[in-house]
Design a protein around this motif. Sequence first.
Motif, mmCIF file in Angstrom:
data_model
loop_
_atom_site.group_PDB
_atom_site.id
_atom_site.type_symbol
_atom_site.label_atom_id
_atom_site.label_comp_id
_atom_site.label_asym_id
_atom_site.label_seq_id
_atom_site.Cartn_x
_atom_site.Cartn_y
_atom_site.Cartn_z
ATOM 1 N N LEU A 1 1.215 -0.793 -0.182
ATOM 2 C CA LEU A 1 0.358 -0.301 -0.271
ATOM 3 C C LEU A 1 0.826 1.249 -0.195
ATOM 4 O O LEU A 1 2.022 0.784 0.728
ATOM 5 N N SER A 2 0.258 2.216 -0.512
ATOM 6 C CA SER A 2 1.402 3.719 -1.057
ATOM 7 C C SER A 2 0.779 4.620 0.633
ATOM 8 O O SER A 2 -0.904 4.788 -0.007
ATOM 9 N N VAL A 3 1.654 5.387 1.368
ATOM 10 C CA VAL A 3 1.390 5.717 1.744
ATOM 11 C C VAL A 3 1.323 7.660 1.624
ATOM 12 O O VAL A 3 2.774 7.356 1.302
ATOM 13 N N GLU A 4 0.276 8.221 1.101
ATOM 14 C CA GLU A 4 1.207 10.067 1.395
ATOM 15 C C GLU A 4 0.914 10.229 3.057
ATOM 16 O O GLU A 4 0.407 9.982 3.755
ATOM 17 N N VAL A 5 2.566 10.959 2.711
ATOM 18 C CA VAL A 5 2.713 11.568 4.614
ATOM 19 C C VAL A 5 2.137 13.221 4.436
ATOM 20 O O VAL A 5 2.545 13.927 3.439
ATOM 21 N N GLY A 6 1.254 13.208 4.991
ATOM 22 C CA GLY A 6 0.643 14.498 4.954
ATOM 23 C C GLY A 6 1.039 14.652 6.788
ATOM 24 O O GLY A 6 1.187 16.687 6.621
ATOM 25 N N ASN A 7 2.007 14.420 7.303
ATOM 26 C CA ASN A 7 2.274 14.846 8.262
ATOM 27 C C ASN A 7 4.153 13.948 8.772
ATOM 28 O O ASN A 7 3.683 12.825 9.580
ATOM 29 N N THR A 8 4.925 14.493 9.016
ATOM 30 C CA THR A 8 6.171 13.770 9.542
ATOM 31 C C THR A 8 5.417 13.503 10.967
ATOM 32 O O THR A 8 6.934 12.746 11.025
ATOM 33 N N ASP A 9 5.050 13.951 11.891
ATOM 34 C CA ASP A 9 4.946 13.885 13.213
ATOM 35 C C ASP A 9 4.094 12.146 13.424
ATOM 36 O O ASP A 9 3.992 12.050 14.559
ATOM 37 N N ALA A 10 3.266 12.070 12.474
ATOM 38 C CA ALA A 10 2.707 11.124 11.951
ATOM 39 C C ALA A 10 3.151 10.104 12.304
ATOM 40 O O ALA A 10 2.753 8.766 10.961
ATOM 41 N N GLU A 11 4.181 9.485 12.548
ATOM 42 C CA GLU A 11 5.166 8.661 12.058
ATOM 43 C C GLU A 11 5.101 7.205 12.609
ATOM 44 O O GLU A 11 5.378 6.155 12.240
ATOM 45 N N GLY A 12 4.714 6.747 13.983
ATOM 46 C CA GLY A 12 4.765 5.616 14.429
ATOM 47 C C GLY A 12 3.778 4.516 13.924
ATOM 48 O O GLY A 12 4.409 3.521 13.157
ATOM 49 N N ARG A 13 3.033 5.386 13.208
ATOM 50 C CA ARG A 13 1.991 4.268 12.602
ATOM 51 C C ARG A 13 2.755 3.643 11.055
ATOM 52 O O ARG A 13 2.515 3.054 10.743
ATOM 53 N N LEU A 14 3.616 4.307 10.640
ATOM 54 C CA LEU A 14 4.550 4.641 9.111
ATOM 55 C C LEU A 14 5.276 3.269 9.818
ATOM 56 O O LEU A 14 5.243 1.941 9.010
ATOM 57 N N ILE A 15 5.825 2.963 10.808
ATOM 58 C CA ILE A 15 6.774 2.362 11.316
ATOM 59 C C ILE A 15 5.910 0.553 11.229
ATOM 60 O O ILE A 15 5.878 -0.294 11.042
ATOM 61 N N LEU A 16 4.686 0.885 12.175
ATOM 62 C CA LEU A 16 3.998 0.327 12.390
ATOM 63 C C LEU A 16 3.608 -0.349 11.796
ATOM 64 O O LEU A 16 3.025 -1.907 11.494
ATOM 65 N N ALA A 17 2.455 0.255 10.637
ATOM 66 C CA ALA A 17 2.494 -0.554 9.550
ATOM 67 C C ALA A 17 3.578 -2.153 8.863
ATOM 68 O O ALA A 17 2.762 -2.980 8.766
ATOM 69 N N ASP A 18 4.853 -1.532 8.501
ATOM 70 C CA ASP A 18 5.678 -2.490 7.893
ATOM 71 C C ASP A 18 5.264 -3.949 9.080
ATOM 72 O O ASP A 18 6.182 -5.117 8.822
ATOM 73 N N ALA A 19 5.937 -3.290 10.718
ATOM 74 C CA ALA A 19 6.016 -4.195 11.505
ATOM 75 C C ALA A 19 4.906 -5.388 11.281
ATOM 76 O O ALA A 19 4.842 -6.230 11.983
ATOM 77 N N LEU A 20 3.283 -4.694 10.843
ATOM 78 C CA LEU A 20 2.415 -5.518 11.375
ATOM 79 C C LEU A 20 2.808 -6.209 10.380
ATOM 80 O O LEU A 20 2.289 -7.732 10.223
ATOM 81 N N THR A 21 3.039 -5.953 9.359
ATOM 82 C CA THR A 21 2.907 -6.905 7.571
ATOM 83 C C THR A 21 3.526 -7.828 8.633
ATOM 84 O O THR A 21 2.976 -8.749 7.693
ATOM 85 N N ARG A 22 4.751 -7.461 8.588
ATOM 86 C CA ARG A 22 5.406 -8.111 9.367
ATOM 87 C C ARG A 22 5.126 -9.688 9.880
ATOM 88 O O ARG A 22 4.819 -10.657 9.917
#
Length: 368
Positions: A210-231
Amino acid sequence: EGKPGGMDPTEAALAFALGLYRFERYRRRDAAPPRLVTPGADEAQVASLARACALAKDLINTPANDLGPAELEGAARELAGRFGAQIEVITGDELLTKGYPAVHAVGRAAAPGREPRMIEITWGEAGRPGVALVGKGVVFDTGGLDLKPSAGMRLMKKDMGGAAHVLALGAMVMEARLPVRLSVLVPAVENAVSGDAMRPGDVLATRKGLSVEVGNTDAEGRLILADALTRASELSPDLTLDLATLTGAARVALGPQLPPFFTDDEDLAAAIEAGARKASDPVWRLPLWKGYLASLETEIADLKNDPDAWAQAGAMTAALFLQKFAPAGAWAHFDIFAWNPRAQPGYPVGGEAQAILGLFAMLKARYA
């Protein structure tokens, strides 16, 4: 029945042991801590749980100059070594070739020696029910280019609280030798500011595709968790729990003492609440309200990390974002604060272990 205050002796001894915690890395106290001898208490269990909670608190309390991604990896390696678990760590640009692009994007701006990494601990016999514990490991969060104000940045050494919690819960599971196949997954990054930092408007790839547009760089936790949850989903676990210091909105909703959790699995929700009551470790369920899913939509990517303002419910929209990456089956997300802002008897100001004693009680009831 002769129980102090109606408490089970083991519970009383654990409460006392937890209340003795002090963070003494930088400031030693000379007085030896008292030791409570409680007739009838399971002293081995008390020691195990108190030691695990102290690990979580120590990691949270340690400032980022002494706890970067490499040191968080070191704590994970030490834990794996203590219990004979396997550990694999993917670091730096290798994250791109090994399929963790969002972890890399969030952590790539950090200084040399503080590169992003994906940490995976595996323990227990294959064929047992799989339990995946996923923890947000942002060792410091500046907010990135969407820089936090000073007041918002002051406590961001604790933004790896989720990682500290899953390491501690993993320690409880391994020490109790629960009959599970345990996976502890920690994406460890520093959300730093540099010429290589991710920008508002960037579109990131994720492990799921899935592609994710970064609207705010301070909402970063969900970005790294996305990859970890996929794993985690690739491991086909029976149960997945993720813990993260994810949103200020969770604190607006429930304050610092009561972490919310999210799940659509009614049986799991009931089991989590029963474990929380048994361990006197409070949590509160909030809904994964599907009416707010539209707030994650964007014209140029599959979804975005900063929901539209009309949805308002920031803890819920963050959980809905994570749900898009979570494994099928039993999954729950915990938005913890991991901090005591006010000293109370047994609760000094500083890092706090939340939800994991209740989760351990739930895991024992489910698998032991």
